[in-house]
Enzyme design. Structure first.
Site, PDB file in Angstrom:
ATOM      1  N   SER A   1      -3.487  65.391  89.142  1.00  0.00           N
ATOM      2  CA  SER A   1      -3.565  64.456  88.015  1.00  0.00           C
ATOM      3  C   SER A   1      -4.907  64.560  87.284  1.00  0.00           C
ATOM      4  CB  SER A   1      -3.296  63.047  88.538  1.00  0.00           C
ATOM      5  OG  SER A   1      -3.228  62.129  87.492  1.00  0.00           O
TER       6      SER A   1
ATOM      7  N   ASP B   1      -1.515  66.190  84.405  1.00  0.00           N
ATOM      8  CA  ASP B   1      -0.073  66.127  84.655  1.00  0.00           C
ATOM      9  C   ASP B   1       0.651  65.341  83.565  1.00  0.00           C
ATOM     10  OD1 ASP B   1      -1.212  63.757  85.574  1.00  0.00           O
ATOM     11  OD2 ASP B   1       0.408  63.385  86.988  1.00  0.00           O
TER      12      ASP B   1
ATOM     13  N   ASP C   1      -4.128  63.931  80.546  1.00  0.00           N
ATOM     14  CA  ASP C   1      -4.678  64.392  81.817  1.00  0.00           C
ATOM     15  C   ASP C   1      -3.837  65.595  82.288  1.00  0.00           C
ATOM     16  OD1 ASP C   1      -2.420  63.038  82.714  1.00  0.00           O
ATOM     17  OD2 ASP C   1      -3.403  62.184  84.464  1.00  0.00           O
TER      18      ASP C   1
ATOM     19  N   ASP D   1       0.848  62.357  82.355  1.00  0.00           N
ATOM     20  CA  ASP D   1       1.435  61.011  82.366  1.00  0.00           C
ATOM     21  C   ASP D   1       0.555  60.032  81.589  1.00  0.00           C
ATOM     22  OD1 ASP D   1      -0.528  61.155  84.303  1.00  0.00           O
ATOM     23  OD2 ASP D   1       0.593  60.085  85.842  1.00  0.00           O
TER      24      ASP D   1
HETATM   25 MG    MG Z   1      -1.959  61.766  85.814  1.00  0.00          MG
END
Ligand code: MG
Length: 449
Positions: free
Chosen positions: A97, A241, A239, A243
């Site tokens: 992440s 990943d 970021d 999300d």
């Molecule tokens: Mg993340």
């Protein structure tokens, strides 16, 4: 072992310093045993350690008789959506992440596309620690299926909730910094679907992060410059990943991540009324927005699953976290930067306003987020101390202690994964926030004992 942290919010560690294939293999075996076999979706971000971890993980899953569907590089929201779409029994996200390149982590997803909650994670960890795993026989081992179209499915689900004609007509010019993470390919494609002229920054999905992937002020100088120099209407930074995302205005101002959920909520509530959910660490702007639209705001302990489950329970129309994570149940119950980006562009299109003008609708707050090492065993004393000290203010003890005074609020909580305290303060003035934070840090230092 400092390089490895195993807790209810997942497992994360530094590759080669605790996070190694042996650990991951056992986690794969544990999750397969927890699911009693079944279909599991696996996806990863762009980190160089991804394939090594994925191989060990898949090995563990297959050994318990699971069927594995491999998405390859995938954002976290894409994987969560695919668990639901493919009616799988669970999923595992391999992504560090917002953490730097040397980190990686596993997060476990259940069959409804939501992360395991604390009780479910405890059950999984019990299996992990006990080490008695299911063992499939030779004729119970399945092949690994590769699934190629997950990004298209994810994007089409997000596009469905947007007014595409309205957004496309505006032909926005948008800068996007994907930090060479999982959003690198899918995000420019998504923006082009929205008719945007895309200025791509760090969209090579190679896992070498040009800056820390946490989408906060110190990491976003470059996109801020490019947003202005390329004459963009807005910039977004994801970021690793994808999300979470932060916003950069057309003037190059890097907005605090707290604005992402605030702006999206204000917009969604303008056409869809209903309760809103965010966590206890999220800005007070959310109280103002929900008050303005005359709807209820419910705050949960920190952790995406806590927000997701509460949203589902009360039929919330929008929610998320102040760290730039927006959850819209029309798409799925997980944080999704594509949902955030799409809805913010639609807001600008609908109001015919610049992003800097939209920002002015909200009262300016100054938030400071710190972390400080602190022994878990002293937490009880710390909470009693602040409960007494602020006894005339509104106190919430659902997750550490949150104090709501008239002109500021404080949230102090123990991290789920590390022996550190998270200390967050927000007020209407920069000076006041600084003063409160500094005082707290001195007091907490003394309380370490
Ligand atoms: Mg993340």
């Amino acid at each position: 072992m400092k390089g490895l942290m195993i807790g209810v919010s997942g497992v994360r560690g530094i590759v080669g310093m605790g996070l190694n294939p042996e650990v991951v293999l056992r986690l794969g075996q544990a999750f397969g045993t927890y699911l009693e076999g079944g279909r599991v979706i696996v996806g990863m971000d762009t980190r160089t350690s991804g394939p090594m971890i994925k191989s060990a993980l898949i090995s563990g899953l297959l050994s318990t008789g699971c069927k594995v569907i491999d998405l390859g590089i995938s954002t976290t929201p894409t994987l969560q959506i695919m668990v639901e779409e493919l009616k799988a029994d669970g999923g595992i996200v391999i992504s560090g992440s917002h953490n730097p390149s040397e980190w990686n982590a596993l997060k476990f997803v259940r069959d409804d596309g939501i992360f395991l909650n604390a009780n479910e994670a405890k059950e999984l960890l019990n299996i992990y620690w006990q080490g008695s795993f299911l063992q499939a026989k030779w004729n119970e081992i399945h092949e690994v299926e590769k699934f190629e179209n997950s990004s298209e499915i994810h994007i089409s689900k997000v596009l469905k909730i947007l007014d595409l004609d309205l957004i496309r007509k505006r032909k926005f010019r948008v800068a996007i910094d994907c930090c060479n993470g999982a959003g690198s390919i899918i995000t420019p494609e998504f923006l082009k679907e929205l008719g945007c002229d895309v200025i791509e920054i760090h969209t090579t999905p190679n896992g070498f992060f040009p800056h820390n992937p946490e989408p906060t002020f110190v990491n976003l100088g470059e996109i801020s410059e490019r947003t202005v120099s390329s004459g963009c209407d807005i910039g977004f930074a994801q970021d690793a990943d994808a999300d979470r995302c932060a916003i950069i205005t057309e003037n190059g101002e890097i907005l605090s991540e707290e604005y992402t959920l605030t702006i999206v909520s204000d917009y969604v509530l303008s056409y869809k009324k209903g309760p809103v959910v965010c966590n206890l660490s999220t800005t007070r702007m959310m109280d103002e927005v929900t008050k303005r639209h005359n709807v209820e705001l419910v705050r949960t302990p920190v952790g995406e699953v806590n927000v997701s489950e509460k949203m589902k329970e009360i039929g919330s129309v929008i929610g998320g976290e102040g760290n730039g994570g927006v959850i819209d149940p029309r798409v799925h119950y997980g944080r999704d930067s594509f949902v955030a980006i799409g809805l913010i562009l639609e807001y600008m299109a609908k109001e015919c306003k610049k992003i800097s003008e939209i920002v002015k609708k909200f009262p300016r707050y100054y938030i400071d987020k710190r972390k400080i090492e602190f022994p878990r065993r002293r937490m009880k004393d710390l909470i009693s101390y602040y409960k007494e000290k602020f006894k005339d203010e509104k106190i919430n003890l659902d997750d550490g202690i949150r104090i709501d005074a008239e002109d500021f609020w404080i949230h102090i909580r123990m991290s789920g994964t590390e022996p550190v305290l998270r200390v967050i303060v927000e007020s209407r003035s920069k000076k006041k926030t600084e003063e409160i934070v500094n005082k707290l840090l001195v007091e907490i230092e003394e309380m370490k004992g």
